[in-house]
Design an enzyme around this catalytic site. Structure first.
Site, PDB file in Angstrom:
ATOM      1  CE  LYS A   1     -20.000  14.192  24.977  1.00 51.85           C
ATOM      2  NZ  LYS A   1     -18.764  13.750  25.599  1.00 51.85           N
TER       3      LYS A   1
ATOM      4  NE  ARG B   1      -1.936  -4.621  -1.851  1.00 51.25           N
ATOM      5  CZ  ARG B   1      -1.559  -4.095  -0.684  1.00 51.25           C
ATOM      6  NH1 ARG B   1      -0.636  -4.672   0.043  1.00 51.25           N
ATOM      7  NH2 ARG B   1      -2.128  -2.993  -0.227  1.00 51.25           N
TER       8      ARG B   1
ATOM      9  NE  ARG C   1      -5.142  -4.546   6.260  1.00 48.99           N
ATOM     10  CZ  ARG C   1      -4.165  -4.796   5.394  1.00 48.99           C
ATOM     11  NH1 ARG C   1      -4.281  -5.770   4.552  1.00 48.99           N
ATOM     12  NH2 ARG C   1      -3.073  -4.060   5.379  1.00 48.99           N
TER      13      ARG C   1
ATOM     14  N   GLY D   1       0.833  -1.207   0.000  1.00 48.15           N
ATOM     15  CA  GLY D   1       0.000   0.000   0.000  1.00 48.15           C
ATOM     16  C   GLY D   1       0.864   1.251   0.000  1.00 48.15           C
TER      17      GLY D   1
ATOM     18  CB  THR E   1       2.430   0.521   6.051  1.00 46.34           C
ATOM     19  OG1 THR E   1       1.069   0.218   6.298  1.00 46.34           O
ATOM     20  CG2 THR E   1       3.215   0.189   7.310  1.00 46.34           C
TER      21      THR E   1
ATOM     22  CG  ASP F   1      -2.618  -0.161   8.352  1.00 46.19           C
ATOM     23  OD1 ASP F   1      -3.357   0.826   8.172  1.00 46.19           O
ATOM     24  OD2 ASP F   1      -2.795  -1.260   7.798  1.00 46.19           O
TER      25      ASP F   1
ATOM     26  CG  ASP G   1       0.830  -2.786  10.106  1.00 43.90           C
ATOM     27  OD1 ASP G   1       1.775  -2.132   9.651  1.00 43.90           O
ATOM     28  OD2 ASP G   1       0.091  -3.499   9.394  1.00 43.90           O
TER      29      ASP G   1
ATOM     30  CG  ASP H   1       4.642  -8.064   8.138  1.00 45.90           C
ATOM     31  OD1 ASP H   1       5.495  -8.095   9.028  1.00 45.90           O
ATOM     32  OD2 ASP H   1       4.057  -9.067   7.692  1.00 45.90           O
TER      33      ASP H   1
HETATM   34  P1  ATP Z   1       0.625  -2.898   3.455  1.00 44.72           P
HETATM   35  O1  ATP Z   1       0.910  -3.001   4.931  1.00 44.72           O
HETATM   36  O2  ATP Z   1       0.407  -1.504   3.029  1.00 44.72           O
HETATM   37  O3  ATP Z   1      -0.408  -3.868   2.967  1.00 44.72           O
HETATM   38  P2  ATP Z   1       2.671  -4.743   2.617  1.00 44.72           P
HETATM   39  O4  ATP Z   1       4.080  -4.550   2.193  1.00 44.72           O
HETATM   40  O5  ATP Z   1       2.463  -5.527   3.888  1.00 44.72           O
HETATM   41  O6  ATP Z   1       2.017  -3.304   2.704  1.00 44.72           O
HETATM   42  P3  ATP Z   1       1.702  -6.934   0.989  1.00 44.72           P
HETATM   43  O7  ATP Z   1       0.688  -6.977  -0.093  1.00 44.72           O
HETATM   44  O8  ATP Z   1       1.522  -7.839   2.157  1.00 44.72           O
HETATM   45  O9  ATP Z   1       1.829  -5.408   1.429  1.00 44.72           O
HETATM   46  O10 ATP Z   1       3.137  -7.278   0.350  1.00 44.72           O
HETATM   47  C1  ATP Z   1       3.614  -6.595  -0.792  1.00 44.72           C
HETATM   48  C2  ATP Z   1       4.291  -7.564  -1.721  1.00 44.72           C
HETATM   49  O11 ATP Z   1       5.418  -8.156  -1.046  1.00 44.72           O
HETATM   50  C3  ATP Z   1       3.451  -8.766  -2.147  1.00 44.72           C
HETATM   51  O12 ATP Z   1       2.575  -8.473  -3.195  1.00 44.72           O
HETATM   52  C4  ATP Z   1       4.515  -9.753  -2.557  1.00 44.72           C
HETATM   53  O13 ATP Z   1       4.988  -9.487  -3.850  1.00 44.72           O
HETATM   54  C5  ATP Z   1       5.632  -9.471  -1.550  1.00 44.72           C
HETATM   55  N1  ATP Z   1       5.543 -10.468  -0.462  1.00 44.72           N
HETATM   56  C6  ATP Z   1       4.615 -10.531   0.519  1.00 44.72           C
HETATM   57  N2  ATP Z   1       4.815 -11.613   1.314  1.00 44.72           N
HETATM   58  C7  ATP Z   1       5.882 -12.263   0.788  1.00 44.72           C
HETATM   59  C8  ATP Z   1       6.585 -13.458   1.129  1.00 44.72           C
HETATM   60  N3  ATP Z   1       6.221 -14.200   2.177  1.00 44.72           N
HETATM   61  N4  ATP Z   1       7.635 -13.809   0.365  1.00 44.72           N
HETATM   62  C9  ATP Z   1       8.019 -13.066  -0.682  1.00 44.72           C
HETATM   63  N5  ATP Z   1       7.402 -11.934  -1.074  1.00 44.72           N
HETATM   64  C10 ATP Z   1       6.349 -11.521  -0.345  1.00 44.72           C
END
Ligand code: ATP
Length: 319
Positions: free
Chosen positions: A213, A72, A171, A11, A125, A127, A129, A103
């Protein structure tokens, strides 16, 4: 290390551009070539890699979103996808990568590091988180965006003597709800980390009502349940009418706050410094206003706690 690259993934978050700018310009200050990878890991596998110069990141520090775009990618979760990405980087002679994302993006970054490709993560991000950093890039701006909305909703809530249920992002982490709710004087804050009975919410509303209130704002993080469900239950259990506002993606956008611009700049520069020192498999973060480094392994295993004192304070102050 002479050639490094930067990408944004997952994101988008306000402040990502400030971090991209810092990576590019810090790298250039060390005499490095810095490449921008478009569309996250998907673009990496497709070789969407462009040499950046100081001017290519000009006039972006104040812009929300990410000029490198994000995506993604399911393919990148596979071993073959990661090998493909590394091959594209090596083809250009690139030796180090900065990944700005959440993450999931760090799990991908860790895999690259495990495969011998130097990679450093920047927590981007809204969030908040991610363990190992007190703030993620974009969180401060998102809280301010939500706060602005709460202030506006309060005007109409007061004028019409109404109860509003406002749904915000989060979330698994209630930080946006908690920070914006406390700063905006919300009467109740519902977050995924704390189990709250709807009775408590209606009790507070009715008690407030007795004191005269007539308007209230309830903030609910999306990870708890939809705001409409809370509204329905308040109607059923207390006979009170409410209005529902779901803020949605407006929370992701907007010009980054001063804090996020500063944080992006500091984290971006530190990420380049770590690559230059030959480090890998780490995230840069902020703790007690100092820029720190944390192993990805710790980021994934340490629990990201909510500040319960802050939660209790919000209950004390919003009577
Ligand atoms: P947000 O918190 O905003 O959702 P994010 O980085 O956690 O951001 P994700 O969609 O979970 O968003 O991960 C982004 C991309 O990272 C995924 O589309 C994928 O390509 C890669 N990714 C996620 N998990 C893995 C994994 N276990 N191994 C390898 N690549 C991963």
């Amino acid at each position: 290390m002479q050639k490094i690259a930067v990408l944004t993934s997952g994101g988008d978050a306000p402040g990502m551009n400030a971090a991209v700018r810092a990576v590019v310009r810090r790298g250039i200050s060390y005499g490095m070539e810095v490449y921008g990878i478009y569309h996250g890991y998907e673009g990496l596998m497709q070789g969407q890699i462009t040499l950046m110069d100081a001017g290519s990141v000009g006039d972006i520090i104040q812009r929300g979103g990410t000029i490198l775009h994000s995506s993604r990618s399911e393919e990148f979760k596979t071993d073959a996808g990661q090998q493909k990405g590394i091959a594209e980087l090596r083809r250009k002679g690139i030796e180090g990568l900065v990944v700005i994302g959440g993450d999931g993006s760090f799990r991908g970054a860790q895999k690259l590091s495990d495969k011998g490709f130097s990679t450093i993560g920047i927590p981007g991000t809204i969030d908040n988180d991610i363990s190992g950093t007190e703030m993620t890039l974009g969180f401060d701006t998102a809280v301010n965006t939500v706060l602005e909305a709460i202030d506006k909703i309060r005007d109409t809530a007061t004028s019409h003597e109404r109860i509003f249920v406002v749904e915000v992002m989060g979330r698994h982490c209630g930080d946006i709800a908690l920070w914006a709710g406390l700063s905006g004087g919300a009467e109740s804050i519902l977050i995924p980390e704390v189990n709250v009975e709807i009775n408590d919410v209606t009790h507070r509303l009715l008690e407030g009502n007795k004191r005269g209130k007539k308007h209230s704002i309830i903030i609910v993080a999306e990870g708890v349940c939809p705001a409409s469900e809370i509204a329905q239950r308040i109607k059923e259990e207390a006979g009170l009418d409410t209005r529902v506002t779901v803020l949605g993606h407006v929370q992701r956008g907007g010009s980054p706050s001063a804090f996020d611009r500063m944080l992006g700049s500091r984290l971006g520069a530190k990420a380049v410094d770590l690559l230059r020192e030959g480090q890998s498999g780490k995230m840069v973060g902020i703790q007690r206003n100092r820029i720190t480094e944390v192993d990805f392994a710790d980021v994934f295993t340490i629990e990201n706690d909510i500040d319960l004192d802050m939660y209790e304070l919000s209950k004390t102050l919003s009577i």
